[in-house]
Scaffold this motif. Structure first.
Motif, PDB file in Angstrom:
ATOM      1  N   ILE A 179      18.269  38.395  43.650  1.00 46.84           N
ATOM      2  CA  ILE A 179      18.069  36.953  43.430  1.00 46.84           C
ATOM      3  C   ILE A 179      17.456  36.223  44.626  1.00 46.84           C
ATOM      4  O   ILE A 179      17.064  35.066  44.505  1.00 46.84           O
ATOM      5  N   ASN A 180      17.383  36.905  45.770  1.00 46.69           N
ATOM      6  CA  ASN A 180      16.772  36.290  46.960  1.00 46.69           C
ATOM      7  C   ASN A 180      16.000  37.366  47.727  1.00 46.69           C
ATOM      8  O   ASN A 180      16.338  37.696  48.868  1.00 46.69           O
ATOM      9  N   SER A 182      22.144  31.213  46.314  1.00 44.72           N
ATOM     10  CA  SER A 182      22.164  32.681  46.211  1.00 44.72           C
ATOM     11  C   SER A 182      23.290  33.272  47.045  1.00 44.72           C
ATOM     12  O   SER A 182      23.913  34.261  46.656  1.00 44.72           O
TER      13      SER A 182
END
Length: 266
Positions: free
Chosen positions: A154-155, A164
């Motif tokens: 997600i990051n 995140s």
């Protein structure tokens, strides 16, 4: 909730029910007993924990020749950081849990330390250290591997992204907490030396060693005994790890940015 043979007045069936009953019967501030001793231990423990983790992660990733993150390196780095963290936190955990037990004879953290030191010796503060490590090494390995994996998903650019860090930290903590609950139940028994449970199991003197703790838990409560308090543990760890990671990542970003700005100026 992890008590193996609780007093009838301290028998809880749910997290909310336990909290409500404790406040009603023992006072509003009762759930915060042991807060001061945990705060005293948490500062130096987490400083060593994150410093060791970052250094070991960087070193091991270089050894394994990974451009990005190696899950094996993250797991080993988390395990090494746990050795330092638990050396500080184990005595604090012993005092906190003895203060929190129902009908605890200890009025303050200082009186608890004096009593335990005088009656059981300094070894009492580290009686559960091997159990703590046996629990926390898999806990932190799962925790760090899951956090780093979720960050990659997600990051991927590893920017400072509060959302995140909160999501990854919370999910990593919940998974690690649920997986290691059986070890936490055994650690609680070793820390508290719960008299009623030990008497019921015909154990005289002090209980020591993780193998003995495992046998005692099974003898008294069977397999369900290993998962006593699992909901409370997950509910506690999710915000705890989410806060810990988001605060840590913020200061890492802030201090690194400040350092880079100073270099640019000069």
């Amino acid at each position: 909730m992890q008590s193996l043979n609780p007093d009838p007045k301290a028998h809880y069936t749910s997290v909310y029910g336990a909290l409500k009953k404790i406040i009603r019967t023992e006072g509003f501030w009762r759930p915060l007993r042991g807060l001061n001793v945990m705060m005293m231990g948490a500062g130096p423990a987490h400083a060593m924990y994150f410093a060791c983790y970052e250094n070991m992660k960087r070193t091991l990733n270089a050894v394994f020749h990974h451009q990005g993150n190696s899950h094996l390196a993250n797991g080993i780095a988390g395990s090494m950081a746990t050795l330092l963290h638990d050396a500080v936190m184990n005595p604090a955990e012993v005092v906190k849990q003895r203060l929190q037990m129902y009908n605890s004879p200890h009025r303050s953290a200082l009186s608890c330390i004096r009593t335990v030191w005088g009656t059981e010796g300094v070894g009492a503060f580290y009686r559960s250290y091997t159990t703590q490590l046996t629990m926390n090494i898999p806990f932190q390995s799962i925790h760090f591997i899951t956090y780093e994996f979720l960050q990659e998903q997600i990051n991927p650019y590893r920017d400072y992204n509060p959302q995140s860090h909160i999501i990854s930290g919370g999910l990593a903590g919940a998974l690690a907490a649920a997986a290691t609950t059986p070890l936490d139940v055994c650690k609680t028994l070793l820390n508290t030396q719960e008299n009623m449970a030990l008497n019921l199991a015909n154990i005289s003197g002090r209980l020591s060693g993780m193998a003995n703790a495992f046998r005692t838990v099974y003898q008294l409560n069977g397999l369900p005994g290993y998962f006593k308090g699992v909901q409370a543990r997950v509910i506690y760890q999710m915000p705890s790890t989410a806060i810990s990671w988001s605060v840590y990542e913020f200061f890492k970003y802030f201090l690194t940015k400040h350092k880079l700005e100073n270099r640019t100026l000069y």
